[in-house]
Design an enzyme around this catalytic site. Structure first.
Site, PDB file in Angstrom:
ATOM      1  N   HIS A  45       0.807  -1.220   0.000  1.00  0.00           N
ATOM      2  CA  HIS A  45       0.000   0.000   0.000  1.00  0.00           C
ATOM      3  C   HIS A  45       0.841   1.272   0.000  1.00  0.00           C
ATOM      4  CE1 HIS A  45       0.895   0.977   4.204  1.00  0.00           C
ATOM      5  NE2 HIS A  45       1.011  -0.334   4.325  1.00  0.00           N
TER       6      HIS A  45
ATOM      7  N   HIS B 150      12.343  -0.541 -13.145  1.00  0.00           N
ATOM      8  CA  HIS B 150      12.231  -1.985 -13.339  1.00  0.00           C
ATOM      9  C   HIS B 150      12.306  -2.655 -11.972  1.00  0.00           C
ATOM     10  CE1 HIS B 150      13.439  -5.747 -15.832  1.00  0.00           C
ATOM     11  NE2 HIS B 150      12.620  -6.041 -14.852  1.00  0.00           N
TER      12      HIS B 150
END
Length: 182
Positions: free
Chosen positions: A109, A118
């Site tokens: 979250h 990446h």
């Protein structure tokens, strides 16, 4: 999402198939297809992906989420993001344009992931982590809650990040420490 074709600058692949999809030709042909659908950049190198996204800025960039991935409805994925199988993106997370959330990665979250990032397979970002643009987190790296990874930073495979990482810095190990230059 139906894939009509791929572009590859390796002329030996032109006219062939990649995973059952036709290789249409080199990237110079891509503008001829600009009005025929949406595009995805499937290139692992962050800098190359950024240069191509800028070169073809007028394209309609798709965001692709594998059917075996989970993205919470409150998460926001920007244009060109690719989320691979088994990845989980939790509530109130933002993933920047043309970033890769690779196989089995979990993003908890309230994380903020910049553009052209990446996240390699198996990365875990705990809640509230911020990752700067063009950062690369290696296979199996973990980051504890609230840590900031600077722009262009590299986190080595299997590293455990317990403190902020400066822009452009490379850290490795458990706990992650700056890589010693020889």
């Amino acid at each position: 999402m139906e894939v009509l074709g791929v572009f590859d600058d390796d002329a030996a692949k032109w006219g062939g198939r990649l995973l059952g999809v036709p290789v249409l030709g080199g990237l110079d042909l891509a503008p001829e297809y600009a009005d025929r659908g949406r595009f995805i950049l499937a290139i692992g190198n962050n800098d190359h992906r950024a240069r191509l996204a800028e070169r073809f800025a007028r394209f309609d960039w798709a965001t692709a989420v594998h059917p075996a991935a989970y993205v919470h409805p409150s998460a926001r994925l920007r244009a060109g993001v690719v989320v691979f199988a088994g990845a989980v993106v939790q509530p109130e997370t933002v993933v920047g344009a043309h970033s890769i959330v690779n196989t089995g990665t979990t993003v908890d979250h309230d994380c903020e992931v910049g553009s052209y990032v990446h996240l390699a397979p198996g990365v875990h970002l705990a809640g509230g982590v911020a990752v700067g643009s063009r950062a690369m987190l290696g296979v199996g790296a973990s980051v504890i809650p609230g840590v900031r990874i600077g722009e262009g930073a590299i986190v080595g495979a299997g590293s455990v990040v317990l403190r902020d990482v400066s822009p452009g810095e490379t850290v490795v190990g458990m706990p992650a420490k700056p890589l010693q230059k020889e």
